[in-house]
Design a protein around this motif. Structure first.
Motif, mmCIF file in Angstrom:
data_model
loop_
_atom_site.group_PDB
_atom_site.id
_atom_site.type_symbol
_atom_site.label_atom_id
_atom_site.label_comp_id
_atom_site.label_asym_id
_atom_site.label_seq_id
_atom_site.Cartn_x
_atom_site.Cartn_y
_atom_site.Cartn_z
ATOM 1 N N LEU A 514 0.850 -1.186 0.000
ATOM 2 C CA LEU A 514 0.000 0.000 0.000
ATOM 3 C C LEU A 514 0.887 1.236 0.000
ATOM 4 N N GLY A 515 0.430 2.273 -0.684
ATOM 5 C CA GLY A 515 1.193 3.514 -0.726
ATOM 6 C C GLY A 515 0.299 4.711 -0.959
ATOM 7 N N GLY A 516 0.783 5.870 -0.543
ATOM 8 C CA GLY A 516 0.089 7.122 -0.779
ATOM 9 C C GLY A 516 1.060 8.173 -1.244
ATOM 10 N N ASN A 517 0.704 8.874 -2.319
ATOM 11 C CA ASN A 517 1.530 9.992 -2.761
ATOM 12 C C ASN A 517 0.802 11.274 -2.428
ATOM 13 N N LEU A 518 1.456 12.123 -1.624
ATOM 14 C CA LEU A 518 0.842 13.350 -1.118
ATOM 15 C C LEU A 518 1.041 14.485 -2.113
ATOM 16 N N GLN A 519 -0.068 15.151 -2.437
ATOM 17 C CA GLN A 519 -0.046 16.274 -3.358
ATOM 18 C C GLN A 519 -0.768 17.454 -2.724
ATOM 19 N N GLY A 520 -0.891 18.556 -3.459
ATOM 20 C CA GLY A 520 -1.491 19.759 -2.902
ATOM 21 C C GLY A 520 -2.372 20.477 -3.894
ATOM 22 N N VAL A 525 -9.093 12.696 -1.610
ATOM 23 C CA VAL A 525 -8.281 11.502 -1.861
ATOM 24 C C VAL A 525 -8.765 10.878 -3.166
ATOM 25 N N ALA A 526 -7.870 10.751 -4.134
ATOM 26 C CA ALA A 526 -8.209 10.208 -5.445
ATOM 27 C C ALA A 526 -7.664 8.795 -5.576
ATOM 28 N N TYR A 527 -8.498 7.898 -6.111
ATOM 29 C CA TYR A 527 -8.097 6.498 -6.256
ATOM 30 C C TYR A 527 -8.239 6.076 -7.714
ATOM 31 N N VAL A 592 -5.942 11.095 -16.755
ATOM 32 C CA VAL A 592 -4.485 11.194 -16.762
ATOM 33 C C VAL A 592 -3.927 9.867 -17.256
ATOM 34 N N ALA A 593 -3.131 9.907 -18.296
ATOM 35 C CA ALA A 593 -2.468 8.707 -18.805
ATOM 36 C C ALA A 593 -1.082 8.608 -18.182
ATOM 37 N N GLY A 594 -0.728 7.420 -17.719
ATOM 38 C CA GLY A 594 0.596 7.222 -17.151
ATOM 39 C C GLY A 594 0.745 7.746 -15.745
ATOM 40 N N SER A 595 -0.294 7.612 -14.923
ATOM 41 C CA SER A 595 -0.204 8.083 -13.545
ATOM 42 C C SER A 595 0.504 7.055 -12.671
ATOM 43 N N LEU A 596 1.022 7.518 -11.547
ATOM 44 C CA LEU A 596 1.681 6.627 -10.597
ATOM 45 C C LEU A 596 0.688 5.628 -10.017
ATOM 46 N N ASN A 597 -0.549 6.061 -9.775
ATOM 47 C CA ASN A 597 -1.547 5.166 -9.197
ATOM 48 C C ASN A 597 -1.845 3.984 -10.111
ATOM 49 N N ASP A 598 -2.096 4.266 -11.379
ATOM 50 C CA ASP A 598 -2.427 3.197 -12.321
ATOM 51 C C ASP A 598 -1.228 2.287 -12.558
ATOM 52 N N PHE A 599 -0.051 2.879 -12.656
ATOM 53 C CA PHE A 599 1.153 2.073 -12.865
ATOM 54 C C PHE A 599 1.379 1.120 -11.691
ATOM 55 N N SER A 600 1.248 1.616 -10.486
ATOM 56 C CA SER A 600 1.469 0.766 -9.311
ATOM 57 C C SER A 600 0.509 -0.414 -9.302
ATOM 58 N N GLU A 608 -2.015 2.092 -4.779
ATOM 59 C CA GLU A 608 -1.536 3.458 -4.604
ATOM 60 C C GLU A 608 -2.692 4.444 -4.739
ATOM 61 N N LEU A 609 -2.715 5.474 -3.882
ATOM 62 C CA LEU A 609 -3.715 6.529 -3.937
ATOM 63 C C LEU A 609 -3.026 7.888 -3.896
ATOM 64 N N SER A 610 -3.690 8.889 -4.474
ATOM 65 C CA SER A 610 -3.201 10.270 -4.422
ATOM 66 C C SER A 610 -3.972 11.010 -3.339
ATOM 67 N N ILE A 611 -3.244 11.595 -2.403
ATOM 68 C CA ILE A 611 -3.857 12.282 -1.265
ATOM 69 C C ILE A 611 -3.541 13.766 -1.386
ATOM 70 N N TYR A 612 -4.570 14.560 -1.651
ATOM 71 C CA TYR A 612 -4.413 16.008 -1.781
ATOM 72 C C TYR A 612 -4.689 16.613 -0.409
ATOM 73 N N VAL A 613 -3.645 17.153 0.217
ATOM 74 C CA VAL A 613 -3.703 17.453 1.647
ATOM 75 C C VAL A 613 -4.072 18.894 1.973
ATOM 76 N N GLY A 614 -4.234 19.776 0.979
ATOM 77 C CA GLY A 614 -4.588 21.143 1.319
ATOM 78 C C GLY A 614 -4.826 22.014 0.104
ATOM 79 N N CYS A 615 -5.702 23.017 0.249
ATOM 80 C CA CYS A 615 -5.991 23.940 -0.855
ATOM 81 C C CYS A 615 -4.754 24.744 -1.241
ATOM 82 N N ASP A 616 -3.962 25.108 -0.263
ATOM 83 C CA ASP A 616 -2.757 25.904 -0.483
ATOM 84 C C ASP A 616 -1.579 24.963 -0.686
ATOM 85 N N LYS A 617 -0.969 25.024 -1.864
ATOM 86 C CA LYS A 617 0.162 24.143 -2.143
ATOM 87 C C LYS A 617 1.362 24.433 -1.248
#
Length: 758
Positions: A514-520, A525-527, A592-600, A608-617
């Protein structure tokens, strides 16, 4: 008393000289590239600065009509506005000193007050200005972070609702259609000199500056090129910031995206602040986005404000860390917890910076049979720095809590092998860091040094899978898991970032579960899947075979976050994710083509999931304690989900683990494989499952495995026996002979019969 004046002055100069010498010595030590090696952990932050004394203030604004005889403000000529047009050397940061200092109070923006402005601070003003010899850098009030609510923003007129005052927030993004609800700025209903937008701080505040942008739009060019600033205590009587005997005109923007900072020559104490545009882009409209810099004054009698101020009891390093400071902090944690931490790197960036990882485990450096592997990644987009700082805080927190004997953390560390990569794109981060948290804009530092978006730079395995599935009556050439990377992607001429190749090699080496990539930039949370299956569509829900598992994993983070599932919260930009409780299928958001989530999911066992942790990057440092409190529980809960489902070991009759054995679950068209020791982990929701283990040369085995609601994976082991052909080959190889090939033997017998007849 008169005789004591010169003596007091001499004493003050001596004290100042000693203080400056101490600061100079400290800075010299920090400039030493090996200084981080000498650091020793203590309760005090390793680069703490001495606190400054709070400044004193003038009395509040007199009632309306009572100030006719009061002298007006006469500040000096304005300094040029600060623009981020090219990277500059990061400034030395100084301790921020608000009246009620919150944890992590450093200002991360550029700008030092001029001496002439300091001399003007002692003048009398209609609205009082802060007094004192040292000007502190105040943080943003929170228009970008939504700390300032829509009800605190007002405007003279608006063009339409979607361009109302509530949209005049720094870095706010418009929807693709720029519709009537979610547009990219405040725009006045008329283009004249009487338009304004104002902020109600709801308490007396020392205002120090204003940052502006133009309108975020794909089609239009709208921005304000100059403006006035006014302040008030009652929203009726306004005082304009002066330039000598006239109103000061601040230079605004020259394009719509690069933020421009204008500092007030003298800090102004008031409750309201108003921006009054004076000129705008020729052919455009009066439109702007903004942020206000200010320090709220202490108000111990106001329970409302004290109740809503976020605090944390965790003794962590709430600061933004550049590359050197990040490396230094990792070493400090490793020295503090040497038995459970290990620092290593997974590769290098385009500019040669190492991609550091922190491993946290009771046996760091080795894979333990039956222990799942988990990872967090942050900073794929270099300017989305909140995830980076959250992971550095998490590393500190796990170390401290483990030493303190926190039962939950001890269990997690002893039963999980955790890997944390805080900065996957250090080159991009350094660019964003030089710009600063308020002046970096929406995209500075997003891409790698060679202009690649790492998050979308992985091979497109979705198309390979779906094209095969769409071929009716055709033999399957592509499996539903561990899909091979195309040869073109592996060539040296492929447009693939070195950081991307490093991540792929890392994920192929370690059997992550299991993994999570944190974004802003958002709060959701996008799966997967992140790519739509239908051609020519940009948004379409495209679930994986494990959609029910992914939705649970996403909800486990969102539901424990302090804001993600709050239906009352304002949307960050244009998307409202409350219909799915703060979660979203990536393809239904934007393809999105070639995302880390789909590749994993398609190339490894990792979910793998993308976790967007805040409105302000890139939030201000003063916001880090609150963001930590928002995300701390979610970060831990999500890691604990690696222990849901089933786990076990696939062995042969001799008890040896079988690598690359395929684990299939009936009804789910996605398999996983065992690791080198034969152990596996299969994430599943509670329920009853028919699970089959199979491997080349072995007979398959099927079991009924039950997954409960309690935390902890169900043990489901398999023992496989070799097939008859495999046993024959094993016996023949044991005696040094090759297995008999039946067709070849038949040909040999036929040839012998022909020779006998002849």
């Amino acid at each position: 008393m008169a005789g004591r004046g010169p003596a007091a002055l001499v004493l003050a100069l001596v004290i100042l000289e000693v203080a400056l010498a101490g600061v100079g010595a400290q800075e010299a030590a920090l400039e030493n590239p090996d200084y981080y090696v000498q650091e020793v952990w203590s309760q005090e932050h390793y680069y703490a600065r001495p606190e400054l004394e709070p400044e004193s203030f003038s009395p509040p604004l007199p009632p309306a009509g009572a100030g006719e005889g009061v002298r007006e403000l006469h500040p000096p000529e304005p300094r040029p506005p600060k623009r981020v047009t090219k990277p500059k050397k990061a400034p030395k940061r100084e301790k921020l000193v608000p009246e009620t200092p919150p944890p992590g109070k450093n200002s991360n923006r550029k700008g030092v007050r001029g001496k002439s402005a300091e001399r003007a601070a002692s003048d009398d003003h209609s609205v009082p200005a802060a007094q004192g010899e040292v000007r502190e850098g105040c943080p943003p009030l929170g228009l970008e972070t939504l700390k300032i609510t829509d009800f605190q923003l007002h405007a003279s007129t608006v063009k339409r609702y979607g361009l109302g005052a509530h949209r005049g927030r720094l870095n706010i993004q418009a929807g693709i259609n720029e519709n009537d609800f979610y547009d990219g700025a405040w725009c006045a209903g008329r283009n004249d000199l009487h338009q304004w937008i104002e902020v109600d701080a709801r308490r007396l505040t020392r205002f120090t500056g204003v940052i502006t942008q133009g309108r975020n739009s794909l089609w239009l060019s709208d921005w304000v090129t100059s403006y006035k600033v006014m302040v008030s205590n009652d929203s009726h009587t306004w005082v304009t910031v002066k330039n000598g005997s006239g109103d000061m005109i601040f230079e605004g923007n020259s394009e719509k995206e690069i933020p421009v900072l204008n500092e007030l020559p003298v800090p102004m104490v008031a409750r309201y602040i108003r921006v009054n545009p004076q000129s705008w882009f020729d052919g455009g409209s009066v439109c702007l986005r903004m942020e206000v810099l200010g320090c709220p004054l202490p108000d111990p009698n106001n329970y409302y404000h004290r109740r809503n101020e976020m605090t944390t009891t965790d003794d962590l390093d709430f600061r933004h860390h550049n590359y050197r400071e990040m490396r230094q902090l990792m070493k400090v944690v490793n020295d503090m917890c040497p038995n459970i931490t290990r620092i290593y790197n997974i590769g290098k960036s385009h500019q040669g910076l190492k991609l550091y990882a922190v491993e946290i485990s009771d046996h760091p450096g080795e894979h333990e049979v039956g222990e799942p592997e988990f990872h967090y990644i942050a900073g794929a987009h270099g300017n989305e720095v909140l995830g980076r700082e959250l992971l550095l805080l998490l590393v500190q927190f796990l170390c401290q809590e483990y030493l303190a004997g926190n039962t939950r953390v001890v269990r997690l560390v002893e039963e999980t092998r955790i890997h944390i990569v805080p900065s996957l794109n250090p080159d991009g981060y350094e660019k964003a860091y030089e710009g600063g948290s308020e002046l970096g804009g929406w995209s500075l530092g997003r891409w790698t040094h060679d202009g690649i978006d790492i998050n979308n730079n992985f091979p497109d395995l979705n198309t390979l899978l779906w094209e095969t599935e769409d071929r009716q009556n055709a033999p399957r050439k592509v499996p539903n898991h561990h899909i091979a990377i195309p040869e073109w992607f592996l060539s040296e001429n492929a447009t693939v970032a070195v950081e991307t190749r490093a991540v792929i090699a890392w994920m192929e080496k370690i059997p992550f579960v299991l993994g999570g990539n944190l974004q802003g930039g958002e709060l959701v949370v996008a799966y997967p899947y992140d790519m739509v299956r239908s051609l020519w569509r940009t948004q379409e829900r495209t679930p994986t075979p494990d959609d029910h598992v992914f939705r649970w994993l996403a909800y486990s983070y969102a539901s424990t976050h302090r804001l993600m599932t709050d239906a009352r919260r304002r949307v960050c930009h244009t998307e409202d994710f409350q219909k799915e409780d703060g979660t979203v299928n990536g393809a239904s958001w934007h393809t999105v083509a070639g995302s880390l989530n789909d590749f994993s999911y398609l190339h490894t066992n990792c979910f793998e999931l993308s976790i967007y942790v805040g409105c302000d990057k890139f939030p201000h440092e003063s916001q880090l304690p609150e963001e930590w409190e928002n995300n701390r529980e979610s970060l831990i809960v999500f890691m604990e989900q690696v222990h849901r489902g089933i786990k076990g070991v696939v062995r042969d009759l001799h008890g040896r683990g079988i690598p690359d054995a395929v684990i299939s679950v009936e009804g789910i068209s996605h398999d996983i494989r065992t690791a080198n020791d034969g152990d596996y982990w299969r994430l599943l929701n509670p329920g009853e499952y028919m699970v089959t283990a199979k491997a080349q040369g072995f007979t398959s085995s099927t079991k009924n495995c039950m997954v409960g609601y309690d935390m902890g994976a169900t043990r489901c082991d398999f023992t496989l026996s070799k097939t008859n052909l495999a046993r024959i080959r094993e016996i023949m190889e044991k005696f040094g002979k090759q297995p008999v090939s039946l067709p070849a033997r038949q040909l040999k017998l036929r040839g012998r019969k022909r020779r006998q007849r002849g």
